[in-house]
Motif scaffolding. Structure first.
Motif, PDB file in Angstrom:
ATOM      1  N   LEU A 193      17.485  26.957   6.681  1.00  0.00           N
ATOM      2  CA  LEU A 193      17.980  25.688   7.211  1.00  0.00           C
ATOM      3  C   LEU A 193      18.557  24.806   6.108  1.00  0.00           C
ATOM      4  N   GLY A 194      17.960  24.833   4.926  1.00  0.00           N
ATOM      5  CA  GLY A 194      18.511  24.070   3.806  1.00  0.00           C
ATOM      6  C   GLY A 194      19.899  24.555   3.439  1.00  0.00           C
ATOM      7  N   HIS A 195      20.062  25.869   3.325  1.00  0.00           N
ATOM      8  CA  HIS A 195      21.388  26.424   3.029  1.00  0.00           C
ATOM      9  C   HIS A 195      22.359  26.143   4.170  1.00  0.00           C
ATOM     10  N   ALA A 196      21.872  26.183   5.410  1.00  0.00           N
ATOM     11  CA  ALA A 196      22.735  25.941   6.561  1.00  0.00           C
ATOM     12  C   ALA A 196      23.292  24.518   6.533  1.00  0.00           C
ATOM     13  N   ARG A 197      22.445  23.552   6.229  1.00  0.00           N
ATOM     14  CA  ARG A 197      22.926  22.157   6.130  1.00  0.00           C
ATOM     15  C   ARG A 197      23.980  22.018   5.042  1.00  0.00           C
ATOM     16  N   ARG A 198      23.705  22.595   3.892  1.00  0.00           N
ATOM     17  CA  ARG A 198      24.643  22.458   2.767  1.00  0.00           C
ATOM     18  C   ARG A 198      25.965  23.174   3.017  1.00  0.00           C
ATOM     19  N   SER A 199      25.925  24.230   3.831  1.00  0.00           N
ATOM     20  CA  SER A 199      27.155  24.988   4.091  1.00  0.00           C
ATOM     21  C   SER A 199      27.994  24.369   5.204  1.00  0.00           C
ATOM     22  N   GLY A 200      27.443  23.365   5.890  1.00  0.00           N
ATOM     23  CA  GLY A 200      28.182  22.725   6.980  1.00  0.00           C
ATOM     24  C   GLY A 200      28.074  23.438   8.312  1.00  0.00           C
ATOM     25  N   LEU A 201      26.997  24.184   8.518  1.00  0.00           N
ATOM     26  CA  LEU A 201      26.804  24.873   9.794  1.00  0.00           C
ATOM     27  C   LEU A 201      26.805  23.858  10.937  1.00  0.00           C
ATOM     28  N   GLU A 202      27.502  24.184  12.017  1.00  0.00           N
ATOM     29  CA  GLU A 202      27.674  23.242  13.125  1.00  0.00           C
ATOM     30  C   GLU A 202      26.767  23.526  14.317  1.00  0.00           C
ATOM     31  N   ARG A 203      26.344  24.749  14.486  1.00  0.00           N
ATOM     32  CA  ARG A 203      25.572  25.111  15.684  1.00  0.00           C
ATOM     33  C   ARG A 203      24.577  26.207  15.341  1.00  0.00           C
ATOM     34  N   LEU A 204      23.339  26.035  15.814  1.00  0.00           N
ATOM     35  CA  LEU A 204      22.292  27.038  15.671  1.00  0.00           C
ATOM     36  C   LEU A 204      21.775  27.419  17.052  1.00  0.00           C
ATOM     37  N   VAL A 205      21.536  28.690  17.242  1.00  0.00           N
ATOM     38  CA  VAL A 205      20.850  29.167  18.438  1.00  0.00           C
ATOM     39  C   VAL A 205      19.589  29.884  17.970  1.00  0.00           C
ATOM     40  N   LEU A 206      18.442  29.328  18.336  1.00  0.00           N
ATOM     41  CA  LEU A 206      17.150  29.852  17.902  1.00  0.00           C
ATOM     42  C   LEU A 206      16.498  30.629  19.030  1.00  0.00           C
ATOM     43  N   LEU A 207      16.050  31.847  18.729  1.00  0.00           N
ATOM     44  CA  LEU A 207      15.253  32.598  19.692  1.00  0.00           C
ATOM     45  C   LEU A 207      13.839  32.031  19.692  1.00  0.00           C
ATOM     46  N   SER A 208      13.418  31.510  20.840  1.00  0.00           N
ATOM     47  CA  SER A 208      12.096  30.940  20.992  1.00  0.00           C
ATOM     48  C   SER A 208      11.360  31.733  22.064  1.00  0.00           C
ATOM     49  N   SER A 209      10.537  31.103  22.851  1.00  0.00           N
ATOM     50  CA  SER A 209       9.737  31.792  23.870  1.00  0.00           C
ATOM     51  C   SER A 209       9.402  30.839  25.001  1.00  0.00           C
ATOM     52  N   SER A 210       9.285  31.389  26.195  1.00  0.00           N
ATOM     53  CA  SER A 210       8.869  30.558  27.327  1.00  0.00           C
ATOM     54  C   SER A 210       7.464  30.015  27.129  1.00  0.00           C
ATOM     55  N   ALA A 211       6.688  30.617  26.232  1.00  0.00           N
ATOM     56  CA  ALA A 211       5.346  30.102  25.941  1.00  0.00           C
ATOM     57  C   ALA A 211       5.409  28.663  25.430  1.00  0.00           C
ATOM     58  N   ALA A 212       6.538  28.289  24.841  1.00  0.00           N
ATOM     59  CA  ALA A 212       6.702  26.917  24.350  1.00  0.00           C
ATOM     60  C   ALA A 212       6.703  25.902  25.486  1.00  0.00           C
ATOM     61  N   THR A 213       6.890  26.358  26.726  1.00  0.00           N
ATOM     62  CA  THR A 213       6.927  25.453  27.877  1.00  0.00           C
ATOM     63  C   THR A 213       5.579  25.347  28.570  1.00  0.00           C
ATOM     64  N   PHE A 214       4.607  26.161  28.179  1.00  0.00           N
ATOM     65  CA  PHE A 214       3.329  26.195  28.894  1.00  0.00           C
ATOM     66  C   PHE A 214       2.521  24.924  28.623  1.00  0.00           C
ATOM     67  N   ALA A 215       1.722  24.531  29.605  1.00  0.00           N
ATOM     68  CA  ALA A 215       0.840  23.376  29.416  1.00  0.00           C
ATOM     69  C   ALA A 215      -0.113  23.612  28.246  1.00  0.00           C
ATOM     70  N   THR A 216      -0.553  24.861  28.098  1.00  0.00           N
ATOM     71  CA  THR A 216      -1.347  25.266  26.935  1.00  0.00           C
ATOM     72  C   THR A 216      -0.560  26.354  26.221  1.00  0.00           C
ATOM     73  N   PRO A 217       0.252  25.988  25.225  1.00  0.00           N
ATOM     74  CA  PRO A 217       1.157  26.966  24.620  1.00  0.00           C
ATOM     75  C   PRO A 217       0.461  28.103  23.891  1.00  0.00           C
ATOM     76  N   GLY A 218      -0.778  27.867  23.435  1.00  0.00           N
ATOM     77  CA  GLY A 218      -1.482  28.920  22.723  1.00  0.00           C
ATOM     78  C   GLY A 218      -0.862  29.189  21.358  1.00  0.00           C
ATOM     79  N   TRP A 219      -1.392  30.194  20.686  1.00  0.00           N
ATOM     80  CA  TRP A 219      -0.964  30.490  19.309  1.00  0.00           C
ATOM     81  C   TRP A 219       0.528  30.784  19.255  1.00  0.00           C
ATOM     82  N   ILE A 220       1.015  31.620  20.171  1.00  0.00           N
ATOM     83  CA  ILE A 220       2.421  32.021  20.134  1.00  0.00           C
ATOM     84  C   ILE A 220       3.333  30.851  20.491  1.00  0.00           C
ATOM     85  N   GLY A 221       3.001  30.130  21.555  1.00  0.00           N
ATOM     86  CA  GLY A 221       3.827  28.991  21.943  1.00  0.00           C
ATOM     87  C   GLY A 221       3.874  27.919  20.867  1.00  0.00           C
ATOM     88  N   GLU A 222       2.733  27.655  20.244  1.00  0.00           N
ATOM     89  CA  GLU A 222       2.694  26.638  19.189  1.00  0.00           C
ATOM     90  C   GLU A 222       3.517  27.060  17.978  1.00  0.00           C
TER      91      GLU A 222
END
Length: 275
Positions: free
Chosen positions: A78-107
């Motif tokens: 991310l540091g190199h991305a900012r310095r290079s002028g990157l305009e858009r990032l797409v991050l692979l995340s998980s639906s676990a991030a949406t859970f009421a209790t995200p657990g280890w993986i979601g967190e």
């Protein structure tokens, strides 16, 4: 130019294919360029998140990038991305991030998302449910003994084809307006017995499913992941077996076509089950 990290994995390889089909210039980051097996029109460069000195060159001239979710290893990128002028990032995340209790993986995924958000770069977080490709872990049992052993046989879940995850990521990389969070599952809720039956029918063999205790499953999973991650996965299976799984919500509105069914995924990966 679009940079794809994790470019030789289940998702990354399909993102490369989607972007090439859309006429995009693609640069692929991999630890082993000679063994990447990527198409000749891809600019393949050697790099590794754990070797920050390799990242500046990989990002030179890049305006959009797909970010594979290496936990605890995004800071240098991310540091190199900012310095290079990157305009858009797409991050692979998980639906676990949406859970009421995200657990280890979601967190862990939420920490990644927060780190990307703090970078100030426009971002899309792609949040699929569990991958159909996880079931390739059954291949050895199917070939060797004709029985898949696992916990919570009746856990009904809607896994997603990695090709659909890649299509969502490619849409986010090429669409000016697709920012924020995109959460989705596969098109069908199937329990583990039904999934094993689907594989068996495509394989032309008879395969059973033997349910094992949670403690045995945890001991096996903990050989390959942190114990809290194993606890989280088993908790999700338990909830799904009790009828509390994720509601089906496919990526069709984003990708503009029907999502791949589990049977179509099995046919696509049948050679991997036969190895």
């Amino acid at each position: 130019m679009i940079l794809v990290t994790g470019s030789t994995g289940n998702v990354g390889r399909n993102i490369v294919r989607e972007l090439l089909a859309a006429g995009e210039q693609v640069r692929a980051l991999t630890r082993n360029p000679a063994g990447s097996g990527l198409p000749a029109e891809v600019e393949v460069v050697e790099g590794d998140f754990t070797r920050p000195e390799t990242l500046a060159a990989a990002l030179d001239g890049v305006r959009r990038a797909f970010l594979f979710p290496l936990f605890g290893e995004l800071e240098s990128f991310l540091g190199h991305a900012r310095r290079s002028g990157l305009e858009r990032l797409v991050l692979l995340s998980s639906s676990a991030a949406t859970f009421a209790t995200p657990g280890w993986i979601g967190e862990a995924h939420l920490r990644n998302e927060a780190e990307v958000s703090a970078s100030g770069i426009d971002a899309t977080f792609v949040r699929p449910s569990l991958f159909m490709a996880n079931d390739l872990a059954w291949a050895d049992q199917i070939s060797a003994v004709g029985v898949v052993r696992g916990p919570y046989a009746k856990a009904r879940m809607a896994p997603v084809d990695e090709r659909d995850v890649a299509a969502v990521a490619a849409a986010a990389l090429t669409s000016a307006g697709l920012l924020g969070h995109v959460s989705f599952t596969g098109p069908q809720a199937l329990n583990q017995v039904e999934r094993v039956r689907t594989i068996a029918e495509a394989h032309g063999v008879t395969v059973g499913f033997e349910e094992i205790p949670r403690s045995e499953a945890h001991a096996h999973l903990a050989e390959h992941m942190p114990p809290p991650a194993a606890d989280f996965l088993l908790d999700q299976l338990k909830e799904a077996a009790e009828g509390k799984g994720e509601p089906v919500s496919t990526a069709e509105p984003v990708i503009g076509r029907p999502a791949h069914t589990y049977a179509s995924w099995v046919q696509h990966r049948i050679a991997d089950f036969r190895r």
